[in-house]
Design a protein around this motif. Structure first.
Motif, PDB file in Angstrom:
ATOM      1  N   THR A 264      -5.040  11.403   6.873  1.00 17.50           N
ATOM      2  CA  THR A 264      -5.811  11.641   5.645  1.00 17.50           C
ATOM      3  C   THR A 264      -6.360  10.335   5.087  1.00 17.50           C
ATOM      4  O   THR A 264      -7.503  10.286   4.608  1.00 17.50           O
ATOM      5  N   GLN A 265      -5.570   9.272   5.148  1.00 12.68           N
ATOM      6  CA  GLN A 265      -6.014   7.972   4.651  1.00 12.68           C
ATOM      7  C   GLN A 265      -7.249   7.485   5.424  1.00 12.68           C
ATOM      8  O   GLN A 265      -8.170   6.912   4.834  1.00 12.68           O
TER       9      GLN A 265
ATOM     10  N   ALA B 177     -10.240   9.431   4.167  1.00 11.65           N
ATOM     11  CA  ALA B 177     -10.602   8.953   2.829  1.00 11.65           C
ATOM     12  C   ALA B 177     -11.369   7.636   2.942  1.00 11.65           C
ATOM     13  O   ALA B 177     -12.356   7.407   2.215  1.00 11.65           O
TER      14      ALA B 177
ATOM     15  N   ILE C  95     -14.959   8.350   3.875  1.00 13.94           N
ATOM     16  CA  ILE C  95     -15.802   8.748   2.742  1.00 13.94           C
ATOM     17  C   ILE C  95     -16.165   7.521   1.894  1.00 13.94           C
ATOM     18  O   ILE C  95     -17.300   7.394   1.419  1.00 13.94           O
ATOM     19  N   GLU C  96     -15.231   6.598   1.733  1.00 16.40           N
ATOM     20  CA  GLU C  96     -15.522   5.348   1.008  1.00 16.40           C
ATOM     21  C   GLU C  96     -16.620   4.559   1.719  1.00 16.40           C
ATOM     22  O   GLU C  96     -17.548   4.034   1.082  1.00 16.40           O
TER      23      GLU C  96
ATOM     24  N   GLN D  41     -16.153  10.996  -3.931  1.00 19.84           N
ATOM     25  CA  GLN D  41     -15.084  10.023  -4.163  1.00 19.84           C
ATOM     26  C   GLN D  41     -14.298  10.364  -5.431  1.00 19.84           C
ATOM     27  O   GLN D  41     -13.067  10.278  -5.451  1.00 19.84           O
TER      28      GLN D  41
ATOM     29  N   LEU E 106     -12.020  13.339  -4.767  1.00 18.89           N
ATOM     30  CA  LEU E 106     -10.845  12.970  -3.980  1.00 18.89           C
ATOM     31  C   LEU E 106      -9.827  12.234  -4.833  1.00 18.89           C
ATOM     32  O   LEU E 106      -8.606  12.437  -4.687  1.00 18.89           O
ATOM     33  N   ALA E 107     -10.312  11.385  -5.722  1.00 20.79           N
ATOM     34  CA  ALA E 107      -9.390  10.637  -6.591  1.00 20.79           C
ATOM     35  C   ALA E 107      -8.628  11.584  -7.519  1.00 20.79           C
ATOM     36  O   ALA E 107      -7.459  11.346  -7.842  1.00 20.79           O
TER      37      ALA E 107
ATOM     38  N   SER F 117      -6.395  14.357  -4.616  1.00 19.64           N
ATOM     39  CA  SER F 117      -5.461  13.813  -3.613  1.00 19.64           C
ATOM     40  C   SER F 117      -5.064  14.840  -2.554  1.00 19.64           C
ATOM     41  O   SER F 117      -3.884  15.202  -2.431  1.00 19.64           O
TER      42      SER F 117
ATOM     43  N   LEU G  30      -9.145  17.454   2.840  1.00 22.63           N
ATOM     44  CA  LEU G  30     -10.010  16.399   2.301  1.00 22.63           C
ATOM     45  C   LEU G  30     -11.477  16.690   2.618  1.00 22.63           C
ATOM     46  O   LEU G  30     -12.345  16.625   1.732  1.00 22.63           O
TER      47      LEU G  30
ATOM     48  N   VAL H 232     -14.685  17.524   0.170  1.00 23.90           N
ATOM     49  CA  VAL H 232     -15.919  16.730   0.199  1.00 23.90           C
ATOM     50  C   VAL H 232     -17.132  17.639   0.394  1.00 23.90           C
ATOM     51  O   VAL H 232     -18.135  17.539  -0.315  1.00 23.90           O
TER      52      VAL H 232
END
Length: 208
Positions: free
Chosen positions: A3-4, A7, A10-11, A48, A51-52, A55, A62, A66
C-alpha cells in the motif's frame, strides 16, 4: 509492492502532473478545450487529500478510492476515464496486501479494458489508449521474460512515452479532437501524454 508503494505512486503522479500542468494544457489547447492539465492537477490533488483522510489498508482499496475521487473531481472525459482505470486496477487487486509484477500486469490489463469499454477507443485512435496499451503489453512481456520489477516498470514507462509520441502524426478518431478531422494531425494527444506521465511516476515510485 504494498500500500505504501501505491501511495508513493499517487504522490509521484500528483507532482508530475503539477510540474507538467501547463504543458498538458497547451497540448489540449491545440486539439481539445485547454483544461486537461488543470483538471488532472485538481483531481490528483484531491486524491492525495482523500488518501490522507481515509488511510486505506490495501493497494486495491487505495486505488479504488483514487479512482472514485477522480470521477468526482475531474471534469471532462478525463475524470471518468482515469477514474475507471484506477478503479478497475484496484478491483483486480482484490484484498491482497502485496502486489507482484504479474498481478500489476493483470491490474493494468483490467484498467485498459475498463478505459476501452468506456471510451470505445482502440490503439491508433489518438487517445490515452495509445500510451496505456503499449505500456500494459511491455509490462506483461517483461514479467514473462523474468525481468526485475524495476526493469519491468522502466520498460512500461518507455513504451508509454513512445506510444504518446506516436500519436503526433495520427488523425483523431475519438473524443473532442476527432471533430477537427485532419487538423488534429501534428499534435500529441494530451491524454496519451498524461498517461505517459503516470507510468513515469510508477517508475519513480519504484526507485524511491
Amino acid at each position: 509492492m504494498n500500500t505504501q508503494f501505491f501511495a508513493a505512486w499517487i504522490e509521484e503522479i500528483a507532482a508530475a502532473v503539477r510540474a507538467q500542468r501547463d504543458h498538458l494544457t497547451q497540448l489540449d489547447a491545440a486539439i481539445g478545450d485547454a483544461d486537461h492539465g488543470a483538471n488532472l492537477d485538481r483531481g490528483f490533488t484531491a486524491a492525495q487529500e482523500a488518501l490522507a483522510g481515509a488511510s486505506p489498508q490495501t493497494p486495491g482499496a487505495l486505488l479504488v478510492l483514487v479512482g472514485s475521487t477522480l470521477i468526482r473531481k475531474v471534469g471532462g472525459a478525463s475524470g471518468p476515464l482515469y477514474g475507471t482505470a484506477f478503479r478497475e486496477m484496484g478491483k483486480a487487486f482484490g484484498e491482497a496486501a502485496e502486489i507482484s509484477p504479474a498481478e500489476l500486469s493483470t491490474g493494468l490489463n483490467a484498467a485498459l479494458s475498463g478505459v476501452q469499454r468506456l471510451g470505445a477507443a482502440a490503439e491508433g485512435d489518438k487517445t490515452m489508449v495509445d500510451a496505456l496499451a503499449p505500456a500494459a503489453k511491455a509490462l506483461a512481456q517483461a514479467v514473462q521474460d523474468g525481468l526485475k520489477p524495476e526493469e519491468a516498470l522502466e520498460a512500461a514507462a518507455a513504451a508509454a512515452e513512445q506510444g504518446a509520441r506516436a500519436t503526433v502524426p495520427l488523425q483523431a478518431r475519438k473524443g473532442r479532437a476527432s471533430y477537427l478531422g485532419p487538423r488534429s494531425v501534428g499534435h500529441e494527444d494530451p491524454g496519451a501524454a498524461s498517461t505517459a506521465l503516470l507510468f513515469g511516476a510508477l517508475k519513480a515510485a519504484a526507485s524511491r
